[in-house]
Design an enzyme around this catalytic site. Structure first.
Site, PDB file in Angstrom:
ATOM      1  CD  GLN A  70      28.156  37.523 -11.394  1.00  0.00           C
ATOM      2  OE1 GLN A  70      28.755  37.134 -10.386  1.00  0.00           O
ATOM      3  NE2 GLN A  70      28.639  37.365 -12.604  1.00  0.00           N
ATOM      4  CB  VAL A  72      20.025  41.151  -6.420  1.00  0.00           C
ATOM      5  CG1 VAL A  72      20.756  41.767  -5.236  1.00  0.00           C
ATOM      6  CG2 VAL A  72      20.405  41.868  -7.711  1.00  0.00           C
ATOM      7  CD  GLN A  81      23.526  46.441  -3.804  1.00  0.00           C
ATOM      8  OE1 GLN A  81      22.537  45.967  -4.390  1.00  0.00           O
ATOM      9  NE2 GLN A  81      24.723  46.466  -4.338  1.00  0.00           N
ATOM     10  CB  SER A  83      21.093  53.741  -0.978  1.00  0.00           C
ATOM     11  OG  SER A  83      20.780  54.801  -1.865  1.00  0.00           O
ATOM     12  CD  GLN A  84      26.537  53.053  -6.403  1.00  0.00           C
ATOM     13  OE1 GLN A  84      25.929  53.165  -7.475  1.00  0.00           O
ATOM     14  NE2 GLN A  84      27.761  52.557  -6.343  1.00  0.00           N
ATOM     15  NE  ARG A  85      17.665  58.220  -5.497  1.00  0.00           N
ATOM     16  CZ  ARG A  85      16.397  58.498  -5.246  1.00  0.00           C
ATOM     17  NH1 ARG A  85      15.596  57.559  -4.771  1.00  0.00           N
ATOM     18  NH2 ARG A  85      15.923  59.694  -5.467  1.00  0.00           N
ATOM     19  CG  HIS A 157      19.210  27.200  -6.362  1.00  0.00           C
ATOM     20  ND1 HIS A 157      19.163  26.205  -7.315  1.00  0.00           N
ATOM     21  CD2 HIS A 157      19.019  28.370  -7.035  1.00  0.00           C
ATOM     22  CE1 HIS A 157      18.956  26.750  -8.505  1.00  0.00           C
ATOM     23  NE2 HIS A 157      18.862  28.060  -8.367  1.00  0.00           N
ATOM     24  NE  ARG A 162      24.906  33.175  -9.164  1.00  0.00           N
ATOM     25  CZ  ARG A 162      24.789  33.834 -10.308  1.00  0.00           C
ATOM     26  NH1 ARG A 162      25.814  33.922 -11.149  1.00  0.00           N
ATOM     27  NH2 ARG A 162      23.640  34.398 -10.645  1.00  0.00           N
TER      28      ARG A 162
END
Ligand SMILES: Cc1cc2nc3c(=O)[nH]c(=O)nc-3n(C[C@H](O)[C@H](O)[C@H](O)COP(=O)(O)OP(=O)(O)OC[C@H]3O[C@@H](n4cnc5c(N)ncnc54)[C@H](O)[C@@H]3O)c2cc1C
Length: 208
Positions: A70, A72, A81, A83-85, A157, A162
């Site tokens: 949400q 990004v 962020q 990395s899940q790699r 904003h 949010r």
């Protein structure tokens, strides 16, 4: 969830006043405290581009991939962020929504499913499956970490959208933490934002 201010414009409100006063060639009127009323006037007039002269960078961790997905969507900001790699998720932690935590029927099932996913992920990544492929089984609840830099106009904003009761509780909680830090650093830029409570839920209200 952890929200940390990494850096922000030093003399942030003075930067904004200087920018704003260039338009009327009135920088000679700058003195101690003169930025306070000046910035409030800019905001009331809707002369918001001037607020863009100052920024803040936050490091946010222990939040779900639901939240970061949400976050990004806000395009006038910069992100990095985890990395899940490149980072193995063998021991991933995750968010548990209150509705599930408080539900006797589903809480244990939820924990069990997370254990099953973790075991399967470990099995794959400890063998021949690379992180980038093993991650396909990770849930939305998986914790992530992200650095976000935005100028103060964009932070206004993000806080407005949010921090509202319409937003998801997790991102609302995060922006409330951000709001508290920003309001103490830049009280004039956020003078029209207030913390409220309705039906036990905290939210941010914008009054202008
Ligand atoms: C309660 C809630 C529910 C949502 N539900 C959904 C959903 O179901 N599905 C979904 O896909 N999204 C959803 N969103 C995301 C939403 O549609 C926006 O993508 C997100 O909130 C970012 O807002 P934004 O575009 O105003 O802000 P930003 O990207 O932060 O941009 C800031 C402002 O810059 C201007 N701007 C930026 N880019 C452009 C552009 N290309 N053209 C013109 N002006 C621009 C606009 O004025 C914009 O408001 C939801 C958001 C909220 C708060």
């Amino acid at each position: 969830m952890k929200v940390e201010l990494i850096s922000c414009s030093p003399k942030g409100e003075k930067n904004i006043e200087f920018g704003g006063r260039i338009s009327h060639k009135s920088t000679d009127k700058m003195k101690k405290g003169s930025e306070k009323e000046f910035i409030k006037k800019l905001i009331k007039w809707g002369h918001l581009s001037v607020i863009e002269h100052s920024y803040a960078t936050f490091y946010i961790s222990g939040v779900s991939r639901v939240l970061t997905h949400q976050l990004v969507r806000h395009r006038i900001a910069s992100y990095t962020q985890k990395s899940q790699r490149y980072v193995n998720e063998n021991n991933f932690s995750y968010t548990i929504p209150d509705s599930i935590k408080q539900n006797d029927k589903y809480y244990n099932k939820y924990l069990k499913l997370m254990d099953t996913i973790r075991d399967f992920y470990k099995e794959m990544s400890n063998n021949e499956i690379p992180n980038e492929d093993a991650r396909f089984i990770l849930p939305n609840a998986t914790h992530s970490e992200i650095v976000m830099t935005a100028n103060l106009r964009e932070w206004r904003h993000v806080l407005e959208l949010r921090g509202s009761l319409k937003a998801l509780w997790e991102i609302r909680k995060m922006v409330i933490d951000i709001y508290c830090i920003l309001k103490s650093r830049f009280p004039s830029v956020f003078f029209d934002f207030n913390l409220k409570t309705k039906n036990g839920k905290q939210y941010i209200e914008k009054t202008t």
